[in-house]
Scaffold this active site. Sequence first.
Site, PDB file in Angstrom:
ATOM      1  N   SER A 680     -90.646  23.761  60.484  1.00 38.94           N
ATOM      2  CA  SER A 680     -89.556  24.728  60.508  1.00 38.94           C
ATOM      3  C   SER A 680     -88.656  24.684  59.274  1.00 38.94           C
ATOM      4  O   SER A 680     -87.736  25.495  59.160  1.00 38.94           O
ATOM      5  CB  SER A 680     -88.694  24.512  61.765  1.00 38.94           C
ATOM      6  OG  SER A 680     -88.085  23.241  61.751  1.00 38.94           O
ATOM      7  N   LYS A 723     -80.407  23.830  67.437  1.00 33.93           N
ATOM      8  CA  LYS A 723     -80.174  24.021  66.003  1.00 33.93           C
ATOM      9  C   LYS A 723     -78.908  24.850  65.752  1.00 33.93           C
ATOM     10  O   LYS A 723     -78.116  24.537  64.851  1.00 33.93           O
ATOM     11  CB  LYS A 723     -81.380  24.704  65.365  1.00 33.93           C
ATOM     12  CG  LYS A 723     -82.634  23.835  65.321  1.00 33.93           C
ATOM     13  CD  LYS A 723     -83.813  24.601  64.735  1.00 33.93           C
ATOM     14  CE  LYS A 723     -85.065  23.733  64.670  1.00 33.93           C
ATOM     15  NZ  LYS A 723     -86.225  24.470  64.128  1.00 33.93           N
TER      16      LYS A 723
END
Length: 810
Positions: A680, A723
């Site tokens: 990611s 996140k």
Amino acid sequence: MPKYIEKIEQLYLPVIYLRGIVAFPSIPLSFELSDESAIHAAEAAFETDSLVLICAVRDIEAENITHDSLFRTGTVSKIKQSVKTPEGNMRIITEGYSRASVSEFRSFADYIAADVICKTLTMTDEDSIRSEAYCRAMLTETKELVDVLPSISNDILTTASAIKTPALLADFIAANILVKYPDKQEILECFDPIRRIEKIIALIRAERELLECELRIHKKVRSNLNQNQKDFYLREQVRVIQEELGDASDIDEYEERIMKAKLPDEVRKKLLKENDRLAKTPFGSSEATVIRAYLDTCLEIPWSAETRDRVDVKAAQKVLDADHNGLEKVKERILEYLAVKQLSPELRNQMICLVGPPGVGKTSVGASIAKAMKRKYVRVSLGGVRDEADIRGHRKTYIGAMPGRIIDALIKAEVKNPLILLDEIDKLTRDSHGDPASALLEVLDGEQNKAFRDHFVELPFDLSNCVFIATANTLDTVPKPLLDRMEVIELKSYTRREKIAIAHDHLIPKQLKRHGLSKRNVNITDGAVGEIVDYYTREAGVRNLERNIAAIARKAAKKLVENEELKKIKVDETVVSEYLGARKLLPERIKQQDEIGVVNGLAYTDAGGDMLRVEVAVLDGTGKIELTGSLGDVMKESAKIAVSYVRSIASRYGIPSDFYAKKDIHIHFPEGAVPKDGPSAGVTMVTALVSALTGRYVRRDVAMTGEISLRGNVLAIGGLKEKTVAAYSAGVTTVLIPEDNMRNLEELDPLVREHLRFIPCKTAADVLANALVPKERENVYAEKKEKNDKLSDILPTINTTDNVSATVSR
């Protein structure tokens, strides 16, 4: 006279006394203790290498056991295995070590101990012929007794024939052939092996002659009886014999319990057959002990008892909300089940797997679900289980065999439809004894568990009425066939707001009560909890948060005790450091100004979300690519993809096409001691590379996440909720996410969703357009830098002049 090698040893041991049972050296013995004194003696034995002295009681009817109630010769034995029964008794398996004479009994507060002298006589090789002759004579008498008394198993005779040691053979035959325990005690008190054999031969011969006389009498009587009289006579004879052996009451009791219990026909038939076997088995033999244990276990299993489910959805929701904050998916799934159960009462086969990081409440929510459904709750810990028999049980033919954990859980629950929590299912291991995960396949399969067979019970049990909830920290170690049988619900890490709410509603009241405090004398504010969350813990759950609250409660209790005039303590964010010390964590914050080659990435860890900065340095060189920061293989591959993609778009951003050959590129992820992996960070590395190669600034208030492909497409990622919480906490205002992740925005924390701006990105070009500082602002940066450079050239001259002036004035 035979010659012996004598071995004498003095010991001080706890005493276990048995009624009607005599232990012999080298002979395994299984029994159940109910007297508190004997149980305490067994527990004390573990402090002395598990050695105990096993003595028989002179009068088995005696209630109060004193020193004079015990024989003064017993067997020093080692406890091989012990287990507590639900009734508070203790089942024990021992193996005899040697005979021992008691010098003196001693009494403690809760058990009896004794000074003993262990004495072992071993025959020399010179008497081998003599000892063999005695052994043959004893075996001959035993075979003749078996011919008269066929109820004795041929296996016993086979085993006896294989024993060559006179002392061991004598003890084996005494333990398995002799019926009256005074006769067994007489053999135990004989230390001389030859004298022991002579006494056994005499006892067996007398028993055989008595049986032969009885047979002759029975033949004469039976010839004069019709069939009805014969049946009555045989029943009476069996009853009288059993009364003499002290076994009739047990058999009648078992039969009465079997007939009263609500058992399936197949189960009742099997248990009655086992009870008939028990009636024909010698009292006190190991086989009788196995049958008794089997009957006790089967009668404890709840074949028909069950609880009624609470199908009131609103009432169940109140219970779940009162016990846990958040966990909306789990609550919704349980309420759906109850709603369907209300419409279709025959609904069965619920298998749910809760997956999440440690401390998020997976185990506790199982108990809360059971409470909401009004079901009995039982927890089965699977961490470290490596034997298939732990799930399915052992064959009952083995001494000390027990049912598996599933049947044991049902016995504890006392109903056939409990909620069974299979805790830490991802921690199952396997070895040469089998794979416990494979044994769970039948348990969790709705089509197979209607007739689950435990190896010990050997009878089908319907598990389809049970609700199974498994917990795991990760699915990577759960076998795919097992995972396929469960509905997986993922529990995410708690947000800051959720942690404060959990602390306010659950943790603080719990810890204050545990430490003898209340809200009247100690007030821990939400601000203090927020301070602990931000600067003293970094976790997905709330375990460390609870530990810190407990530490504050302890110190507050100490202050109240030391200062009697102090009536109430208030703990807010300004005084937390007085209780917990200096701040232990420094949260990530965005930089004060935009930088070149430094980009704010986002990462998902076991402790939740985290800011993950990427730094890129471009140096003159020969095209080397350096990757540092404890990167995993997947992240290294993402870095290579990022470099290749930047090469493909170099002309579009004014990057020299040969940079990969004339420049060395160093990509670094700070906090090098922390391992990092995953794809990611792809878009983050692309942005940092383009910034470093073009000299363009990157916006400091922007964070990003997304996997990059070689064609520049931004691919979806996981952990978006965690996140974005990390981005919000660090002061970020804009988050660039993959376009495919826009569907996950509803799952985000409402506070985060309100304060952050989310920009969906389909390609890397979208990311660069929103992350790089526009050229207009770059001109401003260049002007500021030029002014700063001029000022730095003037400052040394000004400083020198000031120093001279200062010297003159002095």
